[in-house]
Design a protein around this motif. Structure first.
Motif, mmCIF file in Angstrom:
data_model
loop_
_atom_site.group_PDB
_atom_site.id
_atom_site.type_symbol
_atom_site.label_atom_id
_atom_site.label_comp_id
_atom_site.label_asym_id
_atom_site.label_seq_id
_atom_site.Cartn_x
_atom_site.Cartn_y
_atom_site.Cartn_z
ATOM 1 N N GLU A 1 0.533 -1.302 -0.044
ATOM 2 C CA GLU A 1 -0.254 0.045 -0.199
ATOM 3 C C GLU A 1 0.470 0.813 -0.190
ATOM 4 O OE1 GLU A 1 -2.838 -0.059 3.560
ATOM 5 O OE2 GLU A 1 -4.289 -1.527 2.237
ATOM 6 N N HIS A 2 2.397 1.093 1.081
ATOM 7 C CA HIS A 2 2.932 2.186 0.172
ATOM 8 C C HIS A 2 3.362 2.475 -1.018
ATOM 9 C CE1 HIS A 2 5.307 5.112 2.085
ATOM 10 N NE2 HIS A 2 7.036 4.340 1.942
ATOM 11 N N LEU A 3 4.370 1.587 -1.436
ATOM 12 C CA LEU A 3 4.740 1.565 -2.431
ATOM 13 C C LEU A 3 3.636 2.137 -3.473
ATOM 14 C CD1 LEU A 3 6.602 -1.428 -2.921
ATOM 15 C CD2 LEU A 3 7.222 0.737 -2.381
ATOM 16 N N LEU A 4 2.433 1.951 -3.575
ATOM 17 C CA LEU A 4 1.247 2.383 -5.000
ATOM 18 C C LEU A 4 0.904 4.054 -4.066
ATOM 19 C CD1 LEU A 4 -0.655 -0.507 -4.647
ATOM 20 C CD2 LEU A 4 0.352 -0.631 -6.281
ATOM 21 N N GLN A 5 0.928 3.914 -2.973
ATOM 22 C CA GLN A 5 0.653 5.572 -2.648
ATOM 23 C C GLN A 5 1.567 6.039 -3.154
ATOM 24 O OE1 GLN A 5 -2.136 6.126 -1.445
ATOM 25 N NE2 GLN A 5 -1.637 8.212 -1.529
ATOM 26 N N ILE B 1 3.634 5.802 -6.153
ATOM 27 C CA ILE B 1 4.095 5.843 -7.062
ATOM 28 C C ILE B 1 2.683 6.416 -7.705
ATOM 29 C CG2 ILE B 1 2.910 4.407 -9.332
ATOM 30 C CD1 ILE B 1 4.439 2.376 -7.582
ATOM 31 N N LEU B 2 1.461 6.561 -6.747
ATOM 32 C CA LEU B 2 0.500 7.682 -7.504
ATOM 33 C C LEU B 2 1.296 9.163 -6.842
ATOM 34 C CD1 LEU B 2 -2.784 5.020 -6.018
ATOM 35 C CD2 LEU B 2 -2.259 6.121 -8.190
ATOM 36 N N ASP B 3 1.225 9.118 -5.949
ATOM 37 C CA ASP B 3 1.256 10.659 -5.881
ATOM 38 C C ASP B 3 2.559 11.563 -6.263
ATOM 39 O OD1 ASP B 3 0.049 11.077 -3.440
ATOM 40 O OD2 ASP B 3 1.596 10.433 -1.567
ATOM 41 N N SER B 4 3.526 10.643 -7.251
ATOM 42 C CA SER B 4 4.513 10.838 -8.032
ATOM 43 C C SER B 4 3.626 10.953 -8.917
ATOM 44 C CB SER B 4 5.903 9.864 -8.074
ATOM 45 O OG SER B 4 5.322 8.370 -8.595
ATOM 46 N N SER B 5 3.286 9.989 -9.364
ATOM 47 C CA SER B 5 2.417 10.468 -10.795
ATOM 48 C C SER B 5 1.072 11.675 -11.503
ATOM 49 C CB SER B 5 1.926 9.490 -11.353
ATOM 50 O OG SER B 5 0.303 8.907 -10.306
ATOM 51 N N ASN B 6 0.873 12.019 -10.383
ATOM 52 C CA ASN B 6 0.270 13.461 -9.842
ATOM 53 C C ASN B 6 0.925 14.407 -9.998
ATOM 54 O OD1 ASN B 6 -2.444 11.545 -10.023
ATOM 55 N ND2 ASN B 6 -2.558 11.759 -7.840
#
Length: 191
Positions: free
Chosen positions: A180-184, A186-191
């Protein structure tokens, strides 16, 4: 016996040569001969371009200040001289009386202003105090908001850390929270 001393170099002439050699070596090592008292005093008092000397700076300031006053004085005398040439003696007396009357009027007006100015000063002081109090309250509110935000962030990090270190019964790390931490991230860096 004297002859034996001369052969060994223990005579008076060789010791004076040694003394001269030592003296010249010392002079060479120390950078030349010592200054005389007169030369030393002149060297200390002579202003060098790189040396900082407060007394000279003070003298220069005083000199320029005096020059400024002298030039102002000369200008005022020149003005008075020109006005004295253009005005007749009767007119000068009248202007002196008028100046005295004006000075008395100004003094009277200044007394009135002083009474009113105390109230104005009090109002101004109270206004400044109120502004200072308002600024102080704003600063305290900003500081309090920052401390609250810091506390929330600290609590979030603590909870996340606990989740990251959770282990199963067999001692293996629980991967759910790590993924979950890794996915979060990735999502933050893509936004």
């Amino acid at each position: 016996m004297k002859e034996k001393r001369d052969e060994r170099g223990g005579g008076h002439s060789s010791s004076s040569r040694n003394h001269k050699n030592k003296k010249s070596n010392n002079e060479r090592r120390l950078g030349g001969r010592a200054l005389s008292l007169h030369a030393f005093a002149n060297a200390k008092s002579a202003p060098s371009s790189s040396a900082y000397n407060p007394s000279i700076i003070k003298k220069q300031r005083e000199f320029y200040k005096n020059a400024k006053f002298v030039s102002k004085f000369k200008k005022s005398i020149k003005r008075e001289g020109q006005s004295a040439v253009n005005i007749s003696p009767e007119r000068r007396l009248e202007s002196v009386h008028e100046n005295n009357n004006e000075n008395k009027k100004r003094a009277f007006v200044n007394k009135k202003k002083k009474k009113g100015s105390l109230q104005d000063l009090r109002k101004e002081f109270e206004k400044k105090q109120a502004e200072a109090e308002k600024e102080k309250m704003e600063r305290e509110a900003i500081i309090q908001a920052k401390t609250q935000e810091r506390a929330r962030a600290e609590a979030r990090r603590k909870a996340q850390r606990e989740n990251m270190f959770k282990k199963t019964r067999s001692g293996q790390p629980v991967m759910k929270y790590r993924i979950e931490h890794l996915l979060q991230g990735i999502l933050d860096s893509s936004n």
